[in-house]
Design a protein around this motif. Structure first.
Motif, PDB file in Angstrom:
ATOM      1  N   ALA A   1       0.847  -1.203   0.000  1.00 53.80           N
ATOM      2  CA  ALA A   1       0.000   0.000   0.000  1.00 53.80           C
ATOM      3  C   ALA A   1       0.881   1.252   0.000  1.00 53.80           C
ATOM      4  O   ALA A   1       0.579   2.235  -0.680  1.00 53.80           O
ATOM      5  N   LEU A   2       1.966   1.190   0.764  1.00 50.74           N
ATOM      6  CA  LEU A   2       2.885   2.333   0.791  1.00 50.74           C
ATOM      7  C   LEU A   2       3.530   2.521  -0.585  1.00 50.74           C
ATOM      8  O   LEU A   2       3.695   3.659  -1.059  1.00 50.74           O
ATOM      9  N   ALA A   3       3.886   1.415  -1.210  1.00 49.98           N
ATOM     10  CA  ALA A   3       4.505   1.505  -2.536  1.00 49.98           C
ATOM     11  C   ALA A   3       3.524   2.119  -3.534  1.00 49.98           C
ATOM     12  O   ALA A   3       3.896   2.958  -4.350  1.00 49.98           O
ATOM     13  N   MET A   4       2.236   1.722  -3.422  1.00 49.31           N
ATOM     14  CA  MET A   4       1.240   2.307  -4.320  1.00 49.31           C
ATOM     15  C   MET A   4       1.065   3.791  -4.027  1.00 49.31           C
ATOM     16  O   MET A   4       0.949   4.615  -4.943  1.00 49.31           O
ATOM     17  N   GLY A   5       1.089   4.134  -2.736  1.00 52.39           N
ATOM     18  CA  GLY A   5       0.993   5.554  -2.342  1.00 52.39           C
ATOM     19  C   GLY A   5       2.144   6.352  -2.922  1.00 52.39           C
ATOM     20  O   GLY A   5       1.962   7.465  -3.425  1.00 52.39           O
ATOM     21  N   SER A   6       3.335   5.766  -2.892  1.00 49.47           N
ATOM     22  CA  SER A   6       4.504   6.498  -3.405  1.00 49.47           C
ATOM     23  C   SER A   6       4.377   6.704  -4.913  1.00 49.47           C
ATOM     24  O   SER A   6       4.795   7.723  -5.438  1.00 49.47           O
ATOM     25  N   GLN A   7       3.759   5.753  -5.592  1.00 53.22           N
ATOM     26  CA  GLN A   7       3.565   5.923  -7.042  1.00 53.22           C
ATOM     27  C   GLN A   7       2.570   7.038  -7.333  1.00 53.22           C
ATOM     28  O   GLN A   7       2.760   7.824  -8.254  1.00 53.22           O
ATOM     29  N   ARG A   8       1.519   7.083  -6.516  1.00 55.88           N
ATOM     30  CA  ARG A   8       0.532   8.166  -6.705  1.00 55.88           C
ATOM     31  C   ARG A   8       1.187   9.520  -6.449  1.00 55.88           C
ATOM     32  O   ARG A   8       0.938  10.487  -7.146  1.00 55.88           O
TER      33      ARG A   8
ATOM     34  N   LYS B   1      11.475   8.543  -1.338  1.00 58.08           N
ATOM     35  CA  LYS B   1      12.669   7.698  -1.326  1.00 58.08           C
ATOM     36  C   LYS B   1      12.610   6.593  -0.288  1.00 58.08           C
ATOM     37  O   LYS B   1      13.276   5.574  -0.413  1.00 58.08           O
ATOM     38  N   THR B   2      11.889   6.827   0.796  1.00 55.24           N
ATOM     39  CA  THR B   2      11.735   5.769   1.801  1.00 55.24           C
ATOM     40  C   THR B   2      10.247   5.470   1.907  1.00 55.24           C
ATOM     41  O   THR B   2       9.456   6.397   2.098  1.00 55.24           O
ATOM     42  N   LEU B   3       9.883   4.214   1.794  1.00 57.01           N
ATOM     43  CA  LEU B   3       8.456   3.878   1.725  1.00 57.01           C
ATOM     44  C   LEU B   3       7.650   4.405   2.906  1.00 57.01           C
ATOM     45  O   LEU B   3       6.558   4.929   2.731  1.00 57.01           O
ATOM     46  N   THR B   4       8.217   4.279   4.116  1.00 58.71           N
ATOM     47  CA  THR B   4       7.425   4.687   5.290  1.00 58.71           C
ATOM     48  C   THR B   4       7.139   6.193   5.280  1.00 58.71           C
ATOM     49  O   THR B   4       6.219   6.645   5.941  1.00 58.71           O
ATOM     50  N   SER B   5       7.948   6.938   4.516  1.00 58.63           N
ATOM     51  CA  SER B   5       7.726   8.391   4.454  1.00 58.63           C
ATOM     52  C   SER B   5       6.361   8.723   3.876  1.00 58.63           C
ATOM     53  O   SER B   5       5.816   9.787   4.139  1.00 58.63           O
ATOM     54  N   VAL B   6       5.819   7.808   3.100  1.00 65.68           N
ATOM     55  CA  VAL B   6       4.512   8.053   2.483  1.00 65.68           C
ATOM     56  C   VAL B   6       3.496   8.356   3.579  1.00 65.68           C
ATOM     57  O   VAL B   6       2.773   9.353   3.511  1.00 65.68           O
ATOM     58  N   GLU B   7       3.493   7.518   4.606  1.00 66.59           N
ATOM     59  CA  GLU B   7       2.516   7.723   5.666  1.00 66.59           C
ATOM     60  C   GLU B   7       2.960   8.847   6.594  1.00 66.59           C
ATOM     61  O   GLU B   7       2.129   9.604   7.084  1.00 66.59           O
ATOM     62  N   THR B   8       4.286   8.955   6.824  1.00 66.49           N
ATOM     63  CA  THR B   8       4.775   9.998   7.732  1.00 66.49           C
ATOM     64  C   THR B   8       4.280  11.367   7.273  1.00 66.49           C
ATOM     65  O   THR B   8       3.949  12.224   8.088  1.00 66.49           O
ATOM     66  N   LEU B   9       4.233  11.564   5.972  1.00 62.46           N
ATOM     67  CA  LEU B   9       3.753  12.843   5.448  1.00 62.46           C
ATOM     68  C   LEU B   9       2.360  13.163   5.967  1.00 62.46           C
ATOM     69  O   LEU B   9       2.050  14.311   6.262  1.00 62.46           O
ATOM     70  N   GLY B  10       1.549  12.132   6.075  1.00 63.30           N
ATOM     71  CA  GLY B  10       0.185  12.343   6.558  1.00 63.30           C
ATOM     72  C   GLY B  10       0.135  12.713   8.027  1.00 63.30           C
ATOM     73  O   GLY B  10      -0.868  13.251   8.495  1.00 63.30           O
ATOM     74  N   SER B  11       1.202  12.429   8.764  1.00 62.88           N
ATOM     75  CA  SER B  11       1.221  12.734  10.202  1.00 62.88           C
ATOM     76  C   SER B  11       1.872  14.075  10.487  1.00 62.88           C
ATOM     77  O   SER B  11       1.933  14.490  11.647  1.00 62.88           O
ATOM     78  N   VAL B  12       2.379  14.719   9.460  1.00 61.02           N
ATOM     79  CA  VAL B  12       3.152  15.960   9.676  1.00 61.02           C
ATOM     80  C   VAL B  12       2.315  17.007  10.410  1.00 61.02           C
ATOM     81  O   VAL B  12       1.147  17.222  10.083  1.00 61.02           O
ATOM     82  N   THR B  13       2.926  17.606  11.425  1.00 59.17           N
ATOM     83  CA  THR B  13       2.223  18.662  12.159  1.00 59.17           C
ATOM     84  C   THR B  13       2.844  20.035  11.890  1.00 59.17           C
ATOM     85  O   THR B  13       2.209  21.051  12.087  1.00 59.17           O
ATOM     86  N   VAL B  14       4.132  20.022  11.482  1.00 60.44           N
ATOM     87  CA  VAL B  14       4.813  21.293  11.183  1.00 60.44           C
ATOM     88  C   VAL B  14       5.595  21.139   9.886  1.00 60.44           C
ATOM     89  O   VAL B  14       6.284  20.139   9.687  1.00 60.44           O
ATOM     90  N   ILE B  15       5.467  22.137   9.009  1.00 62.16           N
ATOM     91  CA  ILE B  15       6.306  22.168   7.808  1.00 62.16           C
ATOM     92  C   ILE B  15       7.210  23.398   7.918  1.00 62.16           C
ATOM     93  O   ILE B  15       6.720  24.520   8.044  1.00 62.16           O
TER      94      ILE B  15
ATOM     95  N   GLY C   1      -0.570  11.199   1.960  1.00 57.07           N
ATOM     96  CA  GLY C   1      -0.093  10.502   3.159  1.00 57.07           C
ATOM     97  C   GLY C   1      -1.233  10.203   4.118  1.00 57.07           C
ATOM     98  O   GLY C   1      -1.337   9.102   4.669  1.00 57.07           O
ATOM     99  N   ARG C   2      -2.084  11.193   4.315  1.00 60.15           N
ATOM    100  CA  ARG C   2      -3.228  10.985   5.209  1.00 60.15           C
ATOM    101  C   ARG C   2      -4.159   9.916   4.635  1.00 60.15           C
ATOM    102  O   ARG C   2      -4.717   9.097   5.367  1.00 60.15           O
ATOM    103  N   THR C   3      -4.303   9.955   3.308  1.00 62.89           N
ATOM    104  CA  THR C   3      -5.173   8.958   2.662  1.00 62.89           C
ATOM    105  C   THR C   3      -4.591   7.563   2.852  1.00 62.89           C
ATOM    106  O   THR C   3      -5.326   6.618   3.151  1.00 62.89           O
ATOM    107  N   VAL C   4      -3.280   7.443   2.721  1.00 63.20           N
ATOM    108  CA  VAL C   4      -2.645   6.133   2.891  1.00 63.20           C
ATOM    109  C   VAL C   4      -2.926   5.594   4.296  1.00 63.20           C
ATOM    110  O   VAL C   4      -3.284   4.427   4.469  1.00 63.20           O
ATOM    111  N   TYR C   5      -2.824   6.470   5.305  1.00 57.93           N
ATOM    112  CA  TYR C   5      -3.067   6.019   6.686  1.00 57.93           C
ATOM    113  C   TYR C   5      -4.514   5.548   6.850  1.00 57.93           C
ATOM    114  O   TYR C   5      -4.782   4.489   7.433  1.00 57.93           O
TER     115      TYR C   5
END
Lengths: 903, 279
Positions: free
Chosen positions: A296-303, A312-326, A679-683
């Motif tokens: 699912a993360l790999a598919m998220g990264s493709q989207r 570049k790192t698969l888990t980053s796909v979901e981490t983006l959805g958890s971001v609280t500060v940019i 990222g949020r959608t992936v989660y």
């Protein structure tokens, strides 16, 4: 006291060296003392150990125990299928380990890119003779010879310079070459003009420097160490998976032990109890979870890649959805990096004065117009373009330049005017030489004693100074970058130092030229305001961030007023944001900075990239999930430290790209926000397929309960459970991972750190609502076949009995059929599947088709029968199970309507 | 506390830089300074001459500070000879520079530095010179563990070095992360970590306050050696003073050795202090 505070003699004395350099013998001795001048990677856990770790976590250990016990059972009681089970469980361990490792794996190439910035050979003085040596052999006290085009091999203190300018971009991010001097300096070490740093390059001039730090002890080594050693830690998803697997493992193990004891108490044999315990444990462990999450993360990264965010790192796909500060840069990310002069202001407002200003801007400029293209620094290009378009070209003979440097915040050029026909005042009073100065107003205005009024010079007074200052602030408040311009006519009798006038050395050291001569008593020409317009998509992206509860912190090198004005324009801040300037930032302790960062609206102005890591660290210490943008070499540590390091694909250096987790292919801030949405959608989608997967655990576990409590034949074998978990469930679950974002996903605050992936509501819906319906279906299927085949309660058919095999096949088929309805139910937790578009996710149908084909193979193909212990069943056995699927779907629709058991 | 300080000098530049720390400590404490060179049997005349020149340079430099100095030259095994001098002269603390072998060999096994640290009946400050451009440390990083022995001497040493160079002290503690089985690692904010500060560290800070030394500090959980070097690199500290490792060889193999890790990766000069002062 540091090396930059010392005189040339003190430097040589302190480093126990001489102008002739070290002797070969001493250099060798020092090499053995201090080691090679090279970038070394911080010691990290080897790849094989990281892979090995995937086999030793809690869940894996539990599965290993089950594997060993299965093999032991096979050894003691052969022929009961325990060998197959043992192999299957071991395969599950390997599959999970491989998929988890794929998630975590990331090729570390940032250091390789850093190493490319260091030279291979270098010229030094040894025993008084010039010698070319390997850069790695440079030692403390070596006298390094520097000339144009050289890369600096080590941190070194200059003892001799001749128009030496270096590009410090790898360390400071500033592309403007900096003039270097050899005199003692009292300011900060890192800003000292008498130091050259490893990894920087000599742009022009020459010099000699004594090395005082080599290898990892250099400033460059510092970046390398931090880039290599700093780790963001486990991603929020990885942490959640660790917690989830522990919860699942404990539930499964406890269930196994509990029912083993119950079976023991009601008098079942040890071995049937043991098979049961293993079975219930295997049933409750969702073997397909980790592979599905990874895919699912790999598919998220493709989207995301389609939306110009390269992960570049698969888990980053979901981490983006958890971001609280940019934490974002301004230039090029929020703005278009297309600098343009939008305002030219002269005190008298006269056209002639404005023309003089633009001519000054033209001549005090290092940008070039070559072959129809402007080349150079964006600010200089903007000034050159404005001047050319307004007043045309000039051909002056530049005889000297006092380059820009960050201390003086201005630059000056000197032109010989007689041959050019350029006129500052009038033809009669044409001067021989004219100096042109541009820079920050606070640097230029104090040097001005006159100003141009109606084409004539008039004395400057305090009222005019105040007017200029007011205009300066007013222009900055409009988001403009403001520069002041001035000039000075030099008397014909002025004697230039030899180097200044020579055609081959137009660029001279300010101290030799006597900058006080050219940068004093100036005539003020006016101010120019430059604008770098925001990208059109940014205000909307900022609005989305605000709605999504994400704090955006702008970090820019611009002045605070300019930064605040741009921030207001894009809607980043409202009335009174906290604006922290670079020098204030350096003085602040962590506690003070922490307090400032807790404010709602924060902007960092006049900052350099090296400060980013501190901002990121403090935010992370406060529990924030931080994304940070960067493009320079010295952004690399901050990119590594952040939960999500975002490098610029267009303007970013290779080092920044390698150190990042995500590369923005268009350098656009709006792309980050799009990626956050993904990222949020992936989660959310992971939660959807976890509900789907967990629901099938109940119909897998209930047959075992029935087996032990009702004393009936086992309705579902372990290998059939694995057929569901690692076979038929996989593609529909993956299809759930491809669900589109739910409306309003960017209108919710970021999920809290305390929020569990596997929360009570999710488990309640899966285990107490969807699962029991499926369990009812599978038990009905089993008994339907058994009773129709003439089975009587209490009879225990052998495992190869056809009726029994058909019954287990029906039980398995019931799970498959109800899971088809379940996949639709799980497409949303709250909204009706009909309201989100029944056909909107085509992959679901593909997943179901594959699921059915697999099931047909398992039920009707001899190989499928052999592997899974099944036997073909009649059509009626399928048909009687369909109402259960319909019931499940509509029962969940009803649940959604009355909003109970909502995760 | 320190009345007599000895610094071992040899032909290497790092012993000369190390001596500067000893000179400054002697200056601030009013102690007598012994410059000691022990010529080993196999040393060439040129090497001996280099070491003697170094002693001369240090002597002249130290002489300007007005401290009492005595230069000693001996022949034999450095560890044994320095041991004899320490006993004879009742030296309180010995400064010695580490060599390349200390960094390359695991657990300093068999190195001169390790032998000095084990065998001398006084406190030992092993100094690794990493950066010759920072002569007067402005910021000193003090990594502390939860349980500290010889607190008074450690504070005294830190405070006097800080006073000698007019430095600020930054106390750094890297505790183990807090975790629970079902919750995994639990994130604590800096304020929450501050509340969990071990008593020995609080005592250390309390003692430091007596010397009126400007100080700050923080706790960051993680792998100790790695966190110390990251802290030193990121905040550009000029000097690290830390205690000698008390981990056994086996424990070092199994759990790693933070001192060894910092020794290998330090971005700035490092003093490893083994205090023995009991009086």
């Amino acid at each position: 006291m540091k090396i930059h505070n010392l005189t040339r003699e003190e430097v040589l004395h302190t480093l126990v060296t001489s102008e002739n350099g070290l002797s070969e013998e001493e250099a060798e001795r020092r090499l053995s003392e201090f080691g090679f001048n090279e970038i070394k990677e911080a010691k990290k856990k080897p790849l094989y150990l990281r892979f090995f770790k995937q086999f030793t976590h809690f869940l894996a250990i539990l599965l290993w125990i089950a594997t060993v016990m299965s093999f032991l059972s096979e050894y003691l009681h052969p022929g009961e299928g325990m060998l197959t089970l043992g192999i299957a469980i071991a395969a599950v361990i390997f599959i999970n380990a491989i998929f988890t490792f794929i998630q975590e794996y990331r090729a570390e190439k940032a250091l390789e890119e850093l190493k490319k910035l260091l030279p291979f050979y270098v010229k030094v003085l040894r025993d008084g003779k010039e010698k070319e040596i390997y850069a790695r052999d440079v030692v403390h006290g070596d006298v390094i010879l520097l000339s144009e085009g050289d890369k600096v091999p080590a941190d070194a203190r200059l003892i001799e310079t001749s128009g030496l300018r270096v590009n410090n971009a790898p360390l400071t991010g500033e592309s403007e070459p900096m003039l270097r001097r050899h005199e003692a300096y009292e300011g900060e070490f890192i800003e000292s003009p008498n130091i050259v740093f490893a990894g920087t390059a000599v742009v022009s001039g020459s010099g000699r420097a004594v090395s005082f730090a080599t290898g990892m002890q250099t400033e460059f080594g510092r970046i390398a160490h931090l880039t290599g050693a700093v780790e963001a830690g486990l991603s929020p998803l990885q942490k959640e998976i660790v917690k989830a697997t522990r919860v699942i493992a404990v539930i499964a193990a406890m269930a196994g032990v509990f029912f083993f004891l119950i079976g023991f108490l009601i008098g079942r044999s040890f071995w049937s109890n043991f098979i049961f315990a293993i079975g219930i444990t295997v049933a409750l462990i969702p073997e397909g979870m980790l592979p599905t999450v990874t895919l699912a993360l790999a598919m998220g990264s493709q989207r995301m890649a389609k939306r110009k965010a390269l992960i570049k790192t698969l888990t980053s796909v979901e981490t983006l959805g958890s971001v609280t500060v940019i934490c974002t840069d301004k230039t090029g990310t929020i703005t278009q990096n297309k600098m343009a002069v939008t305002k030219v202001w002269a005190v008298d407002g006269a056209e002639k004065t404005r023309e003089s200003l633009l001519r000054t801007a033209y001549l005090c400029n290092n940008a070039r117009f070559i072959e129809g293209q402007y080349r150079g620094d964006p600010t200089e290009v903007a000034l050159l373009r404005a001047a050319r378009e307004t007043t045309g070209d000039f051909k002056g003979e530049r005889i000297a330049e006092i380059p820009f440097d960050s201390d003086r915040k201005m630059m000056t050029t000197v032109y010989k005017m007689q041959d050019t026909g350029f006129m500052i005042q009038d033809e009669k009073n044409r001067a021989s030489f004219v100096s042109f100065t541009k820079g920050a107003m606070e640097s230029v205005l104090p040097l001005c004693s006159h100003l141009l009024i109606d084409g004539k010079e008039a004395p400057m007074d305090e009222t005019i100074r105040k007017r200029i200052s007011d205009e300066y602030h007013s222009m900055m408040d409009k988001g403009l970058r403001v520069l002041a311009f001035a000039y000075k006519e030099i008397e014909e009798s002025y004697k230039f130092p030899p180097s200044a006038g020579s055609p081959e050395a137009k660029e001279v050291k300010s101290e030799k030229l006597g900058n006080s001569e050219f940068e004093s008593d100036l005539t003020f020409a006016g101010l120019a305001g430059l604008e770098d317009p925001p990208r059109p998509e940014v205000p909307e992206a900022i609005r989305k961030c605000h709605e999504a509860g994400i704090k955006v912190i702008m970090i820019t090198g611009d002045a605070s007023r300019t930064a605040a004005a741009i921030a207001k324009e894009i809607g980043l801040v409202k009335a009174n944001p906290v604006v922290i300037e670079g020098n204030e930032f350096i003085r602040m302790n962590d506690k003070e900075l922490r307090e400032k960062l807790s404010e709602k609206e924060v902007i960092f102005a006049r900052m350099t990239p090296k400060h980013k890591m501190r901002v990121v660290s403090i935010l992370k210490e406060e529990g924030e999930v931080v994304a940070v943008t960067g493009d320079g070499v010295n952004d690399a540590p901050a990119l590594k430290k952040a939960d999500i390091g975002i490098a610029m694909g267009i303007s970013g250096t290779d080092v920044a790209k390698e150190a990042s987790d995500m590369v923005l292919l268009d350098d656009n801030f709006a792309t980050i926000v799009n990626a956050v949405e993904e990222g949020r959608t992936v989660y959310e989608n992971i939660k959807k397929f976890l509900t789907y997967i967990f629901a099938s655990n109940i119909p897998e576990a209930v047959p075992y309960l029935a087996f032990i409590l009702l004393k009936i034949p086992l309705p579902l074998t372990i290998i059939q459970i694995l057929a569901v978990d690692l076979g038929t469930d996989m593609l529909p679950a993956l299809a759930l991972g491809a669900e589109k974002p739910m409306p309003g996903i960017m209108k919710q605050p970021p999920r809290k750190l305390q929020e569990r992936l596997l929360n009570f509501s999710l488990m309640r819906r899966a285990y107490l609502f969807l699962g029991p319906i499926e369990a009812a279906a599978c038990m009905f299927g089993f008994f339907y076949v058994m009773f129709n085949g003439g089975w009587r309660w209490g009879e225990m058919p052998s495992p190869d009995n056809i009726l029994y095999m058909q019954a287990t096949t029906a039980c398995l088929t019931a799970i498959i059929i109800t899971q088809i309805a379940n996949v639709f139910a799980c497409r949303s937790s709250r909204e009706s599947v009909f309201s989100i578009g029944f056909f909107s996710n085509r992959l679901i149908f593909l997943g179901i088709a594959v699921e059915l084909l697999l099931q047909l193979f398992i039920v009707y193909h001899p190989w499928g029968n052999k592997i899974f212990g099944t036997y073909p069943i009649s059509l009626s056995a399928w048909l009687v199970l369909i109402p259960f699927a319909v019931f499940l779907l509509f029962a969940d629709e009803a649940r959604k309507r009355i909003r109970i058991f909502s995760p | 506390m320190y009345k007599k300080i000895l610094t071992a000098v040899n032909e290497h530049l790092n012993s000369e830089v190390t001596a500067k720390y000893a000179v400054n400590l002697a200056r601030i404490t009013g102690a007598k300074l012994y410059l000691c060179f022990v010529a080993e049997q196999e040393m060439t005349a040129a090497t001996i001459s280099r070491a003697e020149e170094a002693i001369k340079r240090i002597f002249l430099e130290a002489g300007k500070t007005g401290i009492e100095i005595e230069a000693l030259t001996e022949t034999g095994d450095p560890v044994r000879k320095i041991g004899e001098i320490v006993r004879r002269e009742e030296i309180d603390i010995v400064f010695a520079s580490t060599r390349r072998e200390d960094i390359e060999r695991r657990f300093f096994a068999g190195t001169v530095a390790r032998r000095l640290s084990i065998n001398l009946p006084c406190s030992v400050a092993l100094v690794r010179i990493a950066h010759t451009g920072r002569m007067r440390p402005k910021e000193i990083l003090i990594p502390l563990k939860a349980r500290i022995d010889h607190i008074e001497e450690r504070v005294y040493f830190t405070a006097k070095i800080a006073q000698a160079f007019g430095s600020e002290v930054f106390i750094f503690h890297s505790p183990e992360a807090v975790s629970k089985f079902f919750h995994g690692e639990i994130h604590l904010t800096p304020i929450e970590w501050e509340e969990k500060l071990p008593k020995d560290i609080t005592d250390f800070v309390g003692h430091l306050r007596r010397y009126d030394i400007a100080h700050a500090g923080r706790s960051v959980p993680g792998s100790i050696g790695r966190m110390i070097t990251i802290e030193a690199f990121s905040k550009r500290h000029d000097l690290i003073i830390m205690g000698a490792s008390q981990r056994s060889m086996l424990s070092s193999i199994l759990r790693g050795n933070p001192v060894e890790e910092v020794l290998r990766n330090t971005p700035c000069d490092l003093i490893i202090l083994k205090p023995r002062y009991e009086g």
